[in-house]
Every structure is written in structure tokens, then in C-alpha cells.
Design an enzyme around this catalytic site. Sequence first.
Site, PDB file in Angstrom:
ATOM      1  N   HIS A  18       3.498   6.877  -6.762  1.00 45.64           N
ATOM      2  CA  HIS A  18       2.797   8.096  -7.180  1.00 45.64           C
ATOM      3  C   HIS A  18       3.754   9.294  -7.116  1.00 45.64           C
ATOM      4  O   HIS A  18       3.720  10.196  -7.947  1.00 45.64           O
ATOM      5  CB  HIS A  18       1.597   8.300  -6.250  1.00 45.64           C
TER       6      HIS A  18
ATOM      7  N   HIS B  54       0.833  -1.206   0.000  1.00 42.16           N
ATOM      8  CA  HIS B  54       0.000   0.000   0.000  1.00 42.16           C
ATOM      9  C   HIS B  54       0.874   1.265   0.000  1.00 42.16           C
ATOM     10  O   HIS B  54       0.761   2.124  -0.873  1.00 42.16           O
ATOM     11  CB  HIS B  54      -0.913  -0.013   1.230  1.00 42.16           C
ATOM     12  N   GLU B  55       1.757   1.349   0.983  1.00 40.80           N
ATOM     13  CA  GLU B  55       2.592   2.553   1.088  1.00 40.80           C
ATOM     14  C   GLU B  55       3.499   2.693  -0.128  1.00 40.80           C
ATOM     15  O   GLU B  55       3.796   3.796  -0.581  1.00 40.80           O
ATOM     16  CB  GLU B  55       3.415   2.534   2.386  1.00 40.80           C
TER      17      GLU B  55
HETATM   18 ZN    ZN Z   1      -2.652   5.335   2.054  1.00 43.90          ZN
END
Ligand code: ZN
Length: 701
Positions: A499, A492-493
Amino acid sequence: MKNIILFSVILLILFTGCKQEPKSDNPFFNKWDTPFEVPPFEQIRNSHYLPAYLKGFEEQMDEIKAIISNPKAPTFENTIKALEYSDHLLTKVGRVFGALNSANTNDSLQAINMEIAPLASKHRDDISLNDSLFRRVKSVYENMDKFRLTEEEKKVLDDTYKSFVRNGAALSPEDKDKLRSINEELSKLTVQFGQNLLAETNGFKLVIDKQEDLAGLPEGVVAQAAELAKSMDLEGKWVFTIQYPIMEPFLKYSGKRDLREKLFTAYFMKGDNDNDKDNKAVIERIANLRVERSRLLGYKSYADFVLERNMAKTPERVFEFLGEIWAAALPVAKAEAAAQQEMIRKEGGKFKLEPWDWWYYTEKIKKEKYDLDDEITRPYFKIDNVIEGLFYVANRLYGLVFTRRDDIPKYHPDVKTFEVTRNGRHVGVLMIDNYPRASKRGGAWCGAYRGQSRDINGRMITPVVTIVTNLTPPTGDKPALLTASEAETLFHEFGHALHQLLSNSTYPSVSGTSVPRDFVELPSQIMEHWVLEPEVLKVYAKHYQTDEVIPADIVDRLDRASKFNTGFATVEFLAAALLDMEYHTLTEPADLDIREFEKNILNKYGLIPEIKPRYRSTYFNHIWAGGYASGYYSYYWSEMLDADAFQAFKETGDIFNREVAAKFESEILSKGGTGDPLEMYKAFRGKEPGIDALLVNRGLK
Ligand SMILES: [Zn+2]
């Protein structure tokens, strides 16, 4: 007032003291000659922050004075762009301070934070409430079509203008003063909330001194508790705290019901103990100030104010969205509770299921149904292997290569640093800091010591990204062995990190993760879809001792168990999201009895007493101090997007489809906040997202 005088005196000293020196002893005033200009952590002392902040405020005010006094008519170049690049030093120090105050704090940093928060709030107000500056911004905005602007520049202009209005630039002088004092008080309360919470979290420990009280606990968990005890000068005993990585295994495995109750009660009573760290009065005040602030700015509620800039747009839409999932999930959660009660009955238990029993019986049922528990899978999730898995996925999708670099400064020995390249070209730096410690706040997050953008001359600035988590640490001679859900946290991180790393914008304010809250979790949550894919598992999930790849039947059981207990997970989350929305749709200041308010809301939605909201009000850091006010729903909104987006890969029959990945990069990851999120999404997917994939993934449909 006193502060302001003191502030000017310090500035005067600073300016006469520092300007002449070619190289200051304060590293924030120098160009960093470290590899990739990473912050020179070992040179930074606590005493450097305040002077750097003060000089940063001053420098930005000077830039703004220059913008205002420009005799030429306002243009994008001489106003918006000049403003965009006016906070160079402030950003430099602010990013380092903010990141370290979360990941590696101490009393001194917290005191500095308390001192800086109101100054920073005042500084922001001095800019956004400056009439002459606003007049220029407004003029550029109203003449937008006269300038030849790129799409990105139009977005920056639109954001800038609206941000001025939303921060009170169009208010009367009296209302501006009111707003200033609200902002200042809010900034202090926010810091107070966080400090109370950290103190409450660190303030509790369950000390066990009898072997029999460890009944049911896996060996690794016992070893971790013994090390924790040792670090607290309690050698020979075992300590459990209300930090998630050590609390959760206790709740899952401990057969001592009274101790589970003690530990979990301490957890859910954080900030609600009627002591000097109590957060009830703090949040009552924050909620009320937010109502006042929104009304002053012409909004019905704080949620109306916030959501206008999100994809969801209105509170009604958010309530509708949450309500749809709630209706699907609550019956499932009730059935899960009934199954647990049935197991208690079968075992001869004569008690009613309580919140501190949930993890324990869930684990038992899971074991019975799937012959699966965390201890079976942990050996296959050695942390370094999971990180290799991340890098493998990023390489297959985006062609990125990660190389360990030990010559780059770090702020703590636990940090692992990597250089990121593509086709031999430098992309950025990634730091990963994984284990809990008292100086780190709870949870997991991704940030940046430097965001991607281009400088004022168009030269590319590459990002320095950081992932901070609180995962199971190594114990004794055993490496860190994670649960499947912890591996998911890393993925997730890492999605947030991508991004930032793949951002390709020009202006800093729209780069990387500078997107609406309900869009920002799309890049992170989509990565979670790869973690348990058999194709990915066989690459990284190898036994830490034998190197044996995770057996197919465990993978199969993991897959079948992935929809287990999702009623609980969904309801627990939504209860917190609904609390958030209810606090922030208040339309008038009110005397809030926080306990009552919370109880009434949860009753209204019919939350069953066996489940506590994921966050109760008094420790809901996301909404009081973390920037997620009326935004906690965003995780599920983003899940609607990520579930739908992952389908785009699935539909091709190849989860590594390079064409889909290239499109995801070009339409979403590289764009940052340069466009409208819904348009960006449609450009990637060819259609609007729907809720179906989310419900199916959660086994709720
Ligand atoms: Zn997050």
C-alpha cells in the site's frame, strides 16, 4: 510553564549555533547522502532527537506565520498547500524517532519520548487552534468551487478543514484552553500506558530448571527457551516469557497444567497487578478525558467523534456489524469448548476447562482430526523462503522485483533491506526486521521512514518502508522456522508495505496508508489469502533441509484445518472489539472500576469464562496508545472487504489475474487516501461489499 521557557532558551541556542554551518553534526539537519536517502542510522545519536524536534517545531511555526501574514487572499496554493509542506523537518525526525522507539527502544529514547510527547501535543494545538490560520483555511474551504482543484486537492482541502474543526478550531477561547490541557494530559497518559505495559511484559519470566517440566514441548521450542535463558545469564535453565512467540508454543504443548496457568495468568494480568506499573488508573483517566474531549467538540461520545471519519460512520452501525458476527461465532466457540471438555473427560481429567487449557486441547484435537501441528509444517516455512513467497506473489500481481541490498544503512543487524523496482525503475526501499528482543514492542507492524508523495515542486519522492515483527527466531544451527500463522503475519504486513510502495499521490497527507482505520486493513488482509494457496505454497514452502516442496497431503490438511477453532478466534477478537466500543460510547465521565466494568461488559455479551478477550483492558495497547480507539472493529470490517475483494480474483479462476490486480492497484493501492473509501471500493469491485464471504471463510456459515 517552566518547560516553555526552557524550550525557548534551547531554541535560541540552536538558532545561533546551527544556521551558519553548511553541514551540521546533527544528521537531521543535513540532506542524507545515503543510498535512496535512507536515514543514516549509524550517525544518529539519542542526543540528536530533541534539538531536531525543537527546530522542527520552530521551522513549522515560521512557515505558518508566513502563511498567516500573506497579504494576498487565501488560496489553495498559498494556504492549504503551504500548510501541507510546512512540516518537512518535523516529519523527517518524527518518523525516525517513532519507528525506532517502537522497534529498537532503550531507556534514553523512552525518556526523550516522555519529554517530547507533551511538546508535540502543544505544537499541534498551536496550529489547529490558531484563529488566523483557521480563518484562512475556512475561507478556502468555503470558496472551494472558485479554485480549479483536482479531486485529490479537494480531498486534501476537505480533510484539512475538517481536521481543524475536529481539533477544536471553532471553539471559544475558554474551551480551547480546556482542550489544550486535555490533549496534553492525554499525550502523557498514552506514553505512560505504553511504558507500563513494556515493563510488565519484560518483568515476568518463567524459569524452568527441571527437564521434566519441559514435558511435551517440541525440540525447537526447548532450544529457544535455553537460548533465552542463556541471554539472561541463566545458562543451563530454560526461560519462557509472556512474549507471544515463546508463550504460545508453551500453551500449546506443555503438559504441565500448573505452569501453563502460571504463564498465561501472568499474560492476562499485565497492567492489572496493583503495583507501580498498574494501568487501571491510567486507562480510567484516558477514557474519561476522551469523553470530556468529545463533548467539548459537540459529540455524544468518543466513538461518535472517531467513526464519523470512518467507513462505518456511526457506533450503531459498528455494534450491528459486530453483533451479527458475534451471533454466528459464539455458538461455534461453545461447541469448541464442549469438544475440549469431552477430551479432558476421555483422558480421565477431573477439572473444568480453563483459559490456559484452550491452546493445549485445541492442539490435541487438531492433531487427532487432521494429523497436523505446527511442528509438521515449520520445516516448510523457513523465513527466507516465506519472504521469497511474498516477493513472488508481488511479482505475479504487480510486476515488482525485490533485490537484497547490504549497502543500505540499518538500525539493527537483524534488519534485511531490499530495493524494490518495476520495469527497471526504482519504486522504494523495504526493510524487514523479524525477531523479538527486549528493545522491541510486541506484535507486528508496518511503517515508513519516508512516505511516498511528490515534493512541493512535483518531484516524486519514493517511500522507505519497514516491516517489524516478533517471529520465531533461528536457534543454534537451525534457521528461523515459522508457523503457518506466522507466515500469514508476514503476508499481512507485506500488504501494508505494498500500500505504501504502490502509492501514487501528490500530497503527503493523503498518501499510502493515510486512509480510514476500517479501510487500512484491506490491502494487508487481502494478502493473507495467498499464503496457503497451493499454487503459492509450491513456490516457496520448501523443506529447509531437503528443499522438498510441501507434500500435497499436508497442503490438503492445512486447508481443511483452516476453519478449525475459528469460533474461538472470532469470539476472542470480538470480545476485545466490544470492550473497545463500550469504553468509547460512554457519554459522561464516570468513576470506572476497570475490573468490574470489563467483567460486566463481557457478561452482558455472554462471553464464556474459558475464553479471555484477545486483549484485556490493561494491556489493550491498540485502543489506549495505538490509535485504534473505537477502531479495533476495523480489522473485521476490513475483513469483510478483503474476503469480498479476494472473490474478485477467485471468480476469474486465476488468483494471479493481472487485470484484477491492475484494478486493485489503480482503484485502491495507488490511491491512498485521495478518495472516498466506499467509492474506491465500488470502483474496484463494481458493487458494495457484503458480509457473506467473511462468514463463509471463517466457517461460520
Ligand atoms: Zn495490519
